[in-house]
Motif scaffolding. Structure first.
Motif, PDB file in Angstrom:
ATOM      1  N   VAL B  73      42.650  44.435  46.385  1.00 52.56           N
ATOM      2  CA  VAL B  73      42.429  44.425  44.942  1.00 52.56           C
ATOM      3  C   VAL B  73      40.989  43.984  44.681  1.00 52.56           C
ATOM      4  CG1 VAL B  73      43.096  43.381  42.757  1.00 52.56           C
ATOM      5  CG2 VAL B  73      44.855  43.861  44.468  1.00 52.56           C
ATOM      6  N   VAL B  74      40.277  44.731  43.850  1.00 53.44           N
ATOM      7  CA  VAL B  74      38.924  44.343  43.428  1.00 53.44           C
ATOM      8  C   VAL B  74      38.865  44.536  41.907  1.00 53.44           C
ATOM      9  CG1 VAL B  74      36.453  44.640  43.755  1.00 53.44           C
ATOM     10  CG2 VAL B  74      38.015  45.285  45.592  1.00 53.44           C
ATOM     11  N   VAL B  75      38.595  43.466  41.195  1.00 54.22           N
ATOM     12  CA  VAL B  75      38.627  43.537  39.726  1.00 54.22           C
ATOM     13  C   VAL B  75      37.355  42.926  39.151  1.00 54.22           C
ATOM     14  CG1 VAL B  75      39.830  42.769  37.646  1.00 54.22           C
ATOM     15  CG2 VAL B  75      41.143  43.463  39.656  1.00 54.22           C
ATOM     16  N   GLY B  76      36.802  43.597  38.181  1.00 51.12           N
ATOM     17  CA  GLY B  76      35.649  43.086  37.465  1.00 51.12           C
ATOM     18  C   GLY B  76      36.055  42.484  36.127  1.00 51.12           C
ATOM     19  N   THR B  77      35.375  41.432  35.764  1.00 49.02           N
ATOM     20  CA  THR B  77      35.604  40.831  34.443  1.00 49.02           C
ATOM     21  C   THR B  77      34.399  39.991  34.058  1.00 49.02           C
ATOM     22  OG1 THR B  77      37.148  39.531  33.079  1.00 49.02           O
ATOM     23  CG2 THR B  77      36.752  38.743  35.321  1.00 49.02           C
ATOM     24  N   ASN B  78      34.145  39.905  32.792  1.00 46.09           N
ATOM     25  CA  ASN B  78      33.106  39.001  32.298  1.00 46.09           C
ATOM     26  C   ASN B  78      33.726  37.884  31.458  1.00 46.09           C
ATOM     27  OD1 ASN B  78      30.852  41.751  31.592  1.00 46.09           O
ATOM     28  ND2 ASN B  78      31.217  40.706  33.517  1.00 46.09           N
ATOM     29  N   ASN B  79      34.761  38.227  30.710  1.00 47.63           N
ATOM     30  CA  ASN B  79      35.330  37.278  29.755  1.00 47.63           C
ATOM     31  C   ASN B  79      36.844  37.141  29.893  1.00 47.63           C
ATOM     32  OD1 ASN B  79      32.718  36.896  28.367  1.00 47.63           O
ATOM     33  ND2 ASN B  79      32.987  39.054  27.828  1.00 47.63           N
ATOM     34  N   GLY B  80      37.316  37.334  31.109  1.00 48.18           N
ATOM     35  CA  GLY B  80      38.756  37.268  31.331  1.00 48.18           C
ATOM     36  C   GLY B  80      39.349  35.908  31.009  1.00 48.18           C
ATOM     37  N   PRO B 106      45.457  26.191  36.337  1.00 43.31           N
ATOM     38  CA  PRO B 106      44.965  26.939  37.500  1.00 43.31           C
ATOM     39  C   PRO B 106      43.990  28.060  37.146  1.00 43.31           C
ATOM     40  CG  PRO B 106      47.338  26.622  37.664  1.00 43.31           C
ATOM     41  CD  PRO B 106      46.923  26.183  36.287  1.00 43.31           C
ATOM     42  N   PHE B 107      44.018  28.498  35.891  1.00 43.20           N
ATOM     43  CA  PHE B 107      43.167  29.630  35.516  1.00 43.20           C
ATOM     44  C   PHE B 107      41.761  29.192  35.121  1.00 43.20           C
ATOM     45  CE2 PHE B 107      47.546  31.003  34.899  1.00 43.20           C
ATOM     46  CZ  PHE B 107      47.555  32.101  35.732  1.00 43.20           C
ATOM     47  N   GLY B 108      41.416  27.953  35.451  1.00 41.88           N
ATOM     48  CA  GLY B 108      40.022  27.569  35.329  1.00 41.88           C
ATOM     49  C   GLY B 108      39.143  28.474  36.163  1.00 41.88           C
ATOM     50  N   ALA B 109      39.680  28.992  37.253  1.00 40.87           N
ATOM     51  CA  ALA B 109      38.951  29.929  38.119  1.00 40.87           C
ATOM     52  C   ALA B 109      39.432  31.344  37.828  1.00 40.87           C
ATOM     53  CB  ALA B 109      39.181  29.576  39.579  1.00 40.87           C
ATOM     54  N   VAL B 110      38.504  32.228  37.487  1.00 43.07           N
ATOM     55  CA  VAL B 110      38.891  33.556  37.000  1.00 43.07           C
ATOM     56  C   VAL B 110      39.513  34.412  38.096  1.00 43.07           C
ATOM     57  CG1 VAL B 110      36.620  34.625  37.386  1.00 43.07           C
ATOM     58  CG2 VAL B 110      38.114  35.498  35.574  1.00 43.07           C
ATOM     59  N   ASN B 111      39.193  34.137  39.363  1.00 41.63           N
ATOM     60  CA  ASN B 111      39.740  34.965  40.432  1.00 41.63           C
ATOM     61  C   ASN B 111      41.249  34.830  40.560  1.00 41.63           C
ATOM     62  OD1 ASN B 111      39.309  32.250  41.504  1.00 41.63           O
ATOM     63  ND2 ASN B 111      39.998  33.117  43.440  1.00 41.63           N
ATOM     64  N   ALA B 160      39.035  46.688  35.816  1.00 44.74           N
ATOM     65  CA  ALA B 160      38.348  45.756  34.920  1.00 44.74           C
ATOM     66  C   ALA B 160      39.377  45.174  33.973  1.00 44.74           C
ATOM     67  CB  ALA B 160      37.251  46.463  34.147  1.00 44.74           C
ATOM     68  N   MET B 161      39.184  43.921  33.609  1.00 47.00           N
ATOM     69  CA  MET B 161      40.066  43.282  32.624  1.00 47.00           C
ATOM     70  C   MET B 161      39.221  42.430  31.692  1.00 47.00           C
ATOM     71  SD  MET B 161      41.727  40.198  34.896  1.00 47.00           S
ATOM     72  CE  MET B 161      40.721  39.337  36.121  1.00 47.00           C
ATOM     73  N   GLU B 162      39.553  42.422  30.451  1.00 44.56           N
ATOM     74  CA  GLU B 162      38.834  41.580  29.496  1.00 44.56           C
ATOM     75  C   GLU B 162      39.779  41.080  28.417  1.00 44.56           C
ATOM     76  OE1 GLU B 162      35.978  40.539  30.109  1.00 44.56           O
ATOM     77  OE2 GLU B 162      34.952  42.046  31.323  1.00 44.56           O
TER      78      GLU B 162
END
Lengths: 391, 318
Positions: B73-80, B106-111, B160-162
Motif C-alpha cells: 500500500v502506498v498512499v499520499g496525503t497532505n491533510n489527512g 494513535p492517529f497523531g502519526a498520519v501513516n 490519495a486521501m484527504e
C-alpha cells in the motif's frame, strides 16, 4: 547490481551539530536526561524532550520552523562533506534527487498558529513542506519523495534513495530524516501512557515508554561509479534494505515479530551477505515495553544473541522520523572507526531482552557490515545493511 | 527512466461534483463501511478504506497471483490528519493531554491511516505514506512503479486521501480518497488483465524565486521530464495554480498536440490530481499527459496510455 555509496554525512542532535559531535558523544556515552519543552502550552504529564539548542543551528535559518532548520543543518554538512556543492562543476549535468523522511514535518508552524489563538490568515500550507526548504539548497530536483512513516521515516528515505540510484532515476540523492518537538505528537504519546518520565531506556527492565529527541541526519548517496568518477571519498555502502508491514495493529507490534524478521532477512538477502557477517546492529529500540521485547526476540531469531547492539536512542532520545537516518549516520561512523562505542549504561537489563549491549568499553567491529532497524506505528518496518567502503 | 504500471482497478470515494462544499455530510460511515470498527477512524481513513474496497472489487481477481507479503500500500496525503491535529492541539492548549480521546491518539502519526488499509486487507508488503504537497497522490504511483522494479512488491494499492483542512477560508478544501490497483505490466498480462491503461509518473521539486541561469536550468529539467513522458505526442492537461512555479511549468512543458488544456485548479492537498488521473484513465480520449504544480515548488507529471476499448466497470464513487 549498482553499488550505492554514501559520500557525505551530516547530523545534528541534542549533543550538538556535526558528525564529530555525535561521535564524541557516542564514545563518551553520557546519561542524558531530557529537559522541559520550551512551550507554555504543553499541558501534559511528561512535557520533556532531548532538544537541539538554538546555538547549534545556523542563525541565518532562524526564520524557518525547527524541523526545516534541523534538516538544513544536516544537509549543509553532508553536502560539504561530499565535496559538492550541488550545481557546481562536480555535478553539472547530474540528476539530483531528494528522499526526505519526517513524521511531523514543521508541525510547529501550525501549533504556533494555534498557540497564538488564530488560524493562517493568508494561505494554509501543509506542515510537511520541509523538502521545499531543502530544495533551496539543492537547486532543481529531478526526482523527489517525502515519506512520513512515523518513527521509521528516515530509514525508508535512505532505502528509497538507494532505490533511486539503482533504478537510474538520479545520479545523486540527498537522503534526509528530520523531526523536531511537536506538541501534538508528545501529547498523543502522553495520552497513550507511552512516555518514560526518566529518559529513553531501551532494553532496561525499568523502562516505561519512550522519550523524544530532536535531530536530523543527512547522507549524500550516489552510485559507486559516479562517486569514483568525481573522486569522492566513500564512507559506506548501502547494500540493501527490507520493507514490510505487520498489518496487525495500529500501534502495537505483531507479538511474534514475523514481519520484522522478514524485513531483516530481506535486507540481508539483498546484500548476499551471510547473517554471521554482521558486525553490529543499531536496533529500533525505543524503550516501549513490547517493542523492545519483540525486537530482541527477532534479533535472536536472525542473529542469535552474540551480535553487539549499539542502542542510539539511549543517547539522543527517540528522534522520530530522523531516528533511522541518524542511526545510519552513526553506523557509517562506526564503520569508519571500526569500533562499536560503549552503550549508555542501563540500570538493569530486561531478562526478556536477551541482546548484547556492550557497556563501559568499546567493542571491536568484527565485520564491516552493520544493520539499522526502524519501526513505526502501524507496523511499518525497515531494515538496512550498510557496509564499509571496501564492500 | 520511469517505469510503467498497469492500473487494473479504480476506487473513488468523494463527494458528488455538484454537491455542497466539503463538510463530510455526504458520507455515512455505517452505510459505507459497516456498523462496527470504523466510526472513530479519522474521516480520511474512512474514505481511504471505502476507495480501497471499490478498487479491489473493480480489479476482480487481482489478488490471486500475489502472496500477502508481496501486496503493498502506498498512499499520499497532505491533510489527512490536519483537522484531527487541530482538534487535539486545541484540547491540549485549553485543557490537558489527558482529555484527548484515547481512540484517536494513535492517529497523531498520519501513516497509521495508511497502515489501517494494510490491516484491512492483510497486506504485509510495503506500506508507505507520502506527504509531498499537492503531488503525494501521483507520487504514490511513481513509488509503486519503483517498488515493482526493485522487487519489493507485485501488487499495490496506490492512492490519495484527504480531509477538509481546518482553515477552509485559506485553502480550497478537498475531501475523499482515490485508490488505484497497480500491477507490473507483465503480471497483468499474464493473468489476462488489460486494465484501464498504463501510467508513468515523474515528480520534481523546484526552488523558489528562480532567475537567470537557475531558471534556465529548471526549465531544462522540466522539459526533459516532460519529453521523457512523451509530452510532444499527446494532449497535455494541467492543474496549475497562480504561483510563479506554475507559470514556469506552463511555459516549459512542450505541448505539441494543441495548447495545454485546463484541468482545473489544484486544491489544498493531494487528492485533486488523483481524481483527474482517475478521470483520464476512464476517458475515451485518455491518452494524455497530466501536469500539476504548486507554489511550494512541487511538480508532477503523469503519462497515461489508455487501454483501447476498456470500459469502466464498478469504479463508482461513494
Amino acid at each position: 547490481m549498482t553499488g550505492v555509496a554514501i559520500t557525505g554525512l551530516g547530523v545534528v542532535t541534542c549533543h550538538g551539530s556535526g558528525t564529530r559531535a555525535l561521535w564524541d558523544a557516542m564514545m563518551a556515552a553520557p546519561v542524558t536526561d531530557p529537559g522541559p519543552v520550551p512551550d507554555p502550552y504543553a499541558n501534559m504529564d511528561v512535557p520533556v524532550v532531548q532538544g537541539v539548542s538554538d546555538a547549534d543551528l545556523p542563525a541565518e535559518s532562524q526564520a524557518l520552523a525547527k524541523t526545516s532548520r534541523l534538516a538544513l543543518t544536516a544537509v549543509d554538512e553532508a553536502i560539504a562533506d561530499a565535496g559538492l556543492p550541488l550545481g557546481g562543476p562536480a555535478t553539472a549535468g547530474s540528476r539530483i534527487g531528494l528522499a526526505l523522511g519526517t513524521c511531523m514535518g514543521d508541525a510547529s508552524l501550525h501549533e504556533q498558529w494555534r498557540s497564538d489563538g488564530g488560524k493562517p490568515v493568508a494561505r494554509f500550507t501543509s506542515a510537511l513542506g520541509v523538502a521545499s526548504e531543502v530544495a533551496e539548497r539543492l537547486g532543481p530536483l529531478s526526482v523527489t519523495t517525502t515519506i512520513s512513516n512515523a518513527c521509521a521515516a528516515g530509514g525508508f528515505a535512505l532505502g528509497a534513495a538507494a532505490d533511486l540510484i539503482r533504478s537510474g532515476e538520479a545520479d545523486v540523492v540527498l537522503a534526509v530524516g528530520a523531526d523536531a518537538y511537536s506538541r501534538v505528537m508528545l501529547a498523543c504519546f502522553n495520552r497513550m501512557g507511552a512516555v518514560d518520565p526518566v529518559r529513553c531506556r531501551p532494553f532496561d527492565l525499568h523502562r516505561r515508554g519512550t522519550s523524544f529527541g530532536e535531530a536530523a541526519g543527512a547522507m549524500v548517496v550516489e552510485s559507486a561509479e559516479h562517486a569514483r568518477a568525481r573522486g569522492a571519498t566513500v564512507h559506506a555502502l548501502v547494500e540493501g534494505s527490507g520493507w514490510t508491514c505487520d498489518a496487525h495493529h495500529l500501534t502495537a507490534p505483531e507479538p511474534e515479530g514475523t514481519q520484522i524478521v522478514r524485513a531483516m532477512r530481506a535486507a540481508l538477502d539483498s546484500t548476499g551477505a551471510d547473517r554471521d557477517r554482521i558486525g553490529c546492529v543499531l536496533p529500533h529500540g525505543t524503550g516501549t515495553q513490547l517493542n523492545d521485547v519483540v525486537e530482541s526476540r527477532a534479533l535472536n531469531e536472525v542473529f542469535g544473541a552474540e551480535v553487539p547492539l549499539y542502542s542510539l536512542k539511549a543517547l539522543i532520545g527517540h528522534t522520530g522520523g530522523a531516528a533511522a537516518s541518524v542511526a545510519a549516520v552513526a553506523a557509517a561512523l562506526i564503520l569508519r572507526h571500526g569500533t562499536v562505542p560503549p552503550n549508555v549504561p542501563i540500570v538493569e537489563q530486561d531478562p526478556e531482552c536477551r541482546v548484547w549491549l556492550p557497556q563501559g568499553r568499546t567493542t571491536p567491529l568484527g565485520f564491516d557490515r552493520i544493520m539499522v532497524n526502524g519501526y513505526a506505528f502501524g507496523g511499518n518496518n525497515v531494515s538496512l545493511v550498510l557496509a564499509g567502503a571496501g564492500g | 527512466m520511469s517505469s510503467q504500471v498497469v492500473v487494473t482497478g479504480i476506487g473513488v470515494c468523494a463527494p458528488p461534483a455538484e454537491g455542497p462544499a466539503a463538510d463530510g455530510a455526504w458520507f455515512d460511515v455505517r452505510t459505507q463501511l459497516g456498523r462496527r470498527g470504523y466510526k472513530y477512524l479519522p474521516a480520511a481513513c474512512q474514505y481511504l478504506l471505502v476507495a480501497g474496497r471499490h478498487a479491489l472489487d473493480d480489479a476482480v481477481d487481482c489478488l490471486d497471483g500475489a502472496a500477502e507479503e508481496d501486496r503493498g500500500v502506498v498512499v499520499g496525503t497532505n491533510n489527512g490528519v490536519a483537522a484531527l491535529h487541530d482538534e487535539q492541539d486545541r484540547t491540549v492548549i485549553a485543557e490537558h493531554a489527558n482529555e484527548l480521546s484515547p481512540v484517536t491518539a494513535p492517529f497523531g502519526a498520519v501513516n497509521v491511516l495508511t497502515s489501517r488499509l494494510s490491516m484491512e486487507h492483510g497486506f504485509k508488503g510495503i506500506s508507505l505514506t507520502l506527504t509531498s504537497p499537492l503531488v503525494a497522490g501521483l507520487e504514490s504511483v511513481q513509488v509503486g512503479a519503483r517498488a515493482f522494479a526493485a522487487g519489493r512488491s507485485t501488487l499495490l494499492l496506490a492512492g490519495a486521501m484527504e480531509q477538509a483542512v481546518p482553515a477552509p477560508e485559506a485553502a480550497a478544501p478537498e475531501e475523499g480518497a482515490v485508490v488505484l490497483v497497480l500491477e507490473p505490466p507483465e503480471q497483468a498480462e499474464a493473468r489476462g488483465a488489460t486494465g484501464y491503461g498504463r501510467c508513468a509518473v515523474r515528480t520534481l521539486l523546484l526552488p523558489h524565486g528562480l532567475t537567470g541561469t537557475a531558471r534556465e536550468r529548471a526549465e531544462a529539467v522540466l522539459r526533459e521530464a516532460a519529453l521523457s513522458l512523451g509530452a510532444d505526442q499527446v494532449p497535455v492537461y494541467a492543474l496549475l495554480d497562480d504561483s510563479p512555479v506554475s507559470e514556469l511549468v506552463a511555459g516549459a512543458v512542450p505541448a505539441a498536440v494543441g495548447p495545454i488544456r485546463d484541468a482545473g485548479p489544484p486544491a489544498a492537498g493531494s487528492l485533486t490530481p488523483m481524481l483527474r488521473l482517475a478521470d483520464r484513465l476512464r476517458a475515451d480520449d485518455g491518452d494524455s499527459l497530466l501536469v500539476t504544480a504548486a507554489g511550494t515548488g512541487n511538480v508532477a507529471m503523469v503519462r497515461i496510455w489508455r487501454t483501447a476499448g476498456s470500459t469502466p466497470r464498478r469504479s463508482a464513487g461513494c
